[in-house]
Design a protein around this motif. Sequence first.
Motif: not given
Length: 871
Positions: A246-251
């Motif tokens: 989720g975090g890396l997808g937003v990045l």
Amino acid sequence: MIRIGKLLWSRFSHLLLRPKRLAIFEACLIGLVSGLAALLLAQGVGWLGGWRQQATHLIPAYIALPSIGVLGGFLSGLIVDRMAPAASGSGMSEVKAVLANVPMPLNLRIALVKLVSATLVLAAGMPLGREGPTVQIGAALASQLSRWFPTSPDHRRQILAAGAGAGLAAAFNAPIAGVLFVVEELLQDVSGITLGTAILASFIGSVVARISGSHNLDLDLHLVVFNTSFSAGEIPFYLLLGILAGGLGVLFNRSILTSLTLYRRFLHVGLPWRIGFAGLIAGIALAALPDIFRDNAGLKELLLTGNADWQLVAIVFCIQFFLIVVTYGSGAPGGLLIPSMVLGAALGYLVGVAEHQVLGLSLATTYARVGMAAFFCAVARTPITAVILVFEMTTDFNLVLPLMIVSVTSYLIAELLDEGSLYDRLLAFKGIHLTKETSAQDPWTDLTALDVMQPKVETLSSRIRLEEALQAFSQSSHRTFPVVESGKLVGILTQKDIANFSARGLNGENLVSDLMTPDPVRIDPEDTLAYVLHLLDRHNLNSLPVVEGRRLVGIITRSDIIRVEAAYLNNESLAQPKVERARIIHQTKSPETGQGRILVPLSNPKTSLTLLEMAVAIARDRNYEIECLQVIVVPRHHVLAETPVTTAESQKLLKQAIRLCQAWRVPIHTQILVAHDLSSAILETIEERHIDLVFMGWKGSTKTPGRVFSRVVDTMIRQAVCEVVLVKLTDRAIFERWLVPMAGGPNAQQAVRLLPGLISLSKTAQVRLFHVYDGSQERQADDRADFEPTEEVLKLAAQFLKPQVNASILTTSVCADSVSAAVLSYAKHDRSDVIVLGASREGLLQQMKQGNIPAAISRQSNCNVILVRAF
């Protein structure tokens, strides 16, 4: 036989074109064609990619891969830029916008360009996916089919969704996931789509892909040797994977948008060079990595076999992340879902290695498959599609619970950090903001008067006579004219008003202000179409002026309302196309020392200098400045700021004008404009430069139906908010013998005021003030008293000219049935060099019987002709 064939075809088409049967037929055809398109894309990428691999054995990789990347990127960008700019990028966001009823191009041309350009990009080694191109190709083919078989907007939207679903299903070989992705992400609504057609098209597209063997993401083909399981002890690691994804997808999403912004802001080159640059970066990176990564499926193979070293996977994850961002930001035609799944597989593999070291319960390859769904969900925000997609590709029931855990976790984390899918953000980057209500757009509540109004309005001045207003109605298709003073709306004049003015005790000499309806019903630009329609019906009106304060900015007619309704039913653009203002590409200025300005539009090099000499003569007499204008007209479908034009000839002409004005010591300013319309560019210049007089040439006649002089000249006479002087020049630019027909109107009086300046061009001038009166009037009159007012006008004009010009001033009155014939006959008899006329403002009643007098004179005369319209 021919008759029987026609009868059979008629019966077949009648049966086929029934709504339900047509939908089934179209769904089958779209699924088949989309599957074949995906096959062509896969085979093309495979063949060219194989050639690229062979090239690395013949040429050093550090030369071959960057060179192929640059060449493939440049060719792809060139094809897209020259043939279909809308085919750049993934195409998924554009399809989503079209399904939400946003007018964007989607047709067969885009499908073909996307197919070829995406093949070149992917074969050149750029780390993008083919699912975006296949979705856009499928939707574009469906859109083209809907044009060949016109149907309702809802049915067209249904077919577009079926085409998009078929394209995605063919790319992933996952028909159920293809339908779900269309519903969950592209449509975000199932109320406007029959799922049957989407499922049927997706099924056929997937079958074509499977039979052809073009799919390359079937994970079960590689992992059947591994056993998967699920235990409660793994839940923390799956939660960790979901959080990281989720975090890396937003990045990832933010990095894509940042890349697009940086390319736009700093790399000011064409699309071919941008994609070629991205291809160079990708080629250099691939040359530096191990050989297995030079194949598009290299990283996937490494992860799915479980033979990868975790340090190498971590490094490749970072490099792949960077390359995807750089490549997509260039505008390369390729998808982002498959690359995001590969990143998710790498991320899952790393978490799986950590879990195996701690618990030893599961293989890292299991986490790799689950990680694909997690990262996919973080990018596209479609948890249901993510679960079904990976399940369809693996056919492993043991993965269902892990897939649900990571997908939901990834979705929640991504939405917490940054709401909206990548495709929503890409549309917002282009200025398109979708809401759930967009798909069910109601033009009456969503559109405003500003969106639909016509910004170019034909108006009347409150100070003109009713005779002139009658002529304006006779030359226009409009039935209503707004009446303005200094750009402010003061009234409205209708065709019914002007037709019945005599019944109200008025005559042609009365002013428009005496007959108009003051303080008319009006609307603001922000008013909705529903309110506009309400006012039109309530007051039984044909049009409504649009005002800001009291300034007139546009008009809406019932025809505009019908156009909006037709556009809505055909799923076309509802708003009135905005007219792009003229663009200045060259400008010079002098000290502003004059008391006014004369605008001189130049176009014909043969007559420009003579025309300019006449304008300069008037400028010297009035102490005015010269504003010299050259307008380069380009087609309306071209963007002015992006259209290349040549200014060499224009600047040469303007330099001659500057030298002439400097010799006469008259201040001169010059402009070269690029515009879509000549008359609009001149009117804009009049407004912006505060012009007092327009002095322009014209050829003296027109073949345009419905025009008196010409389209541009008629527009100037009607709308220019300043004095207008029009000049028809012959081959003999001699100005000695002047003939000035007069009837007492303001335009002829204004023409007399221009003569002192113009006659300075003559050496031994002779001016004849000329009046024609009707023979029937002479027979009916008891004495000459009826003609004394006109003779007084001639006398006053002569008294005005004698002290100001060094010329002989003569006055003549003749009796004739035709004013134009009398003027032409006398000009020939008197050997006149110049005829000076009022532009369509004198003798209107005679004009209604005999035609427009100035137009007839200018068309038949061999003299130079000057037309004057006062303001």
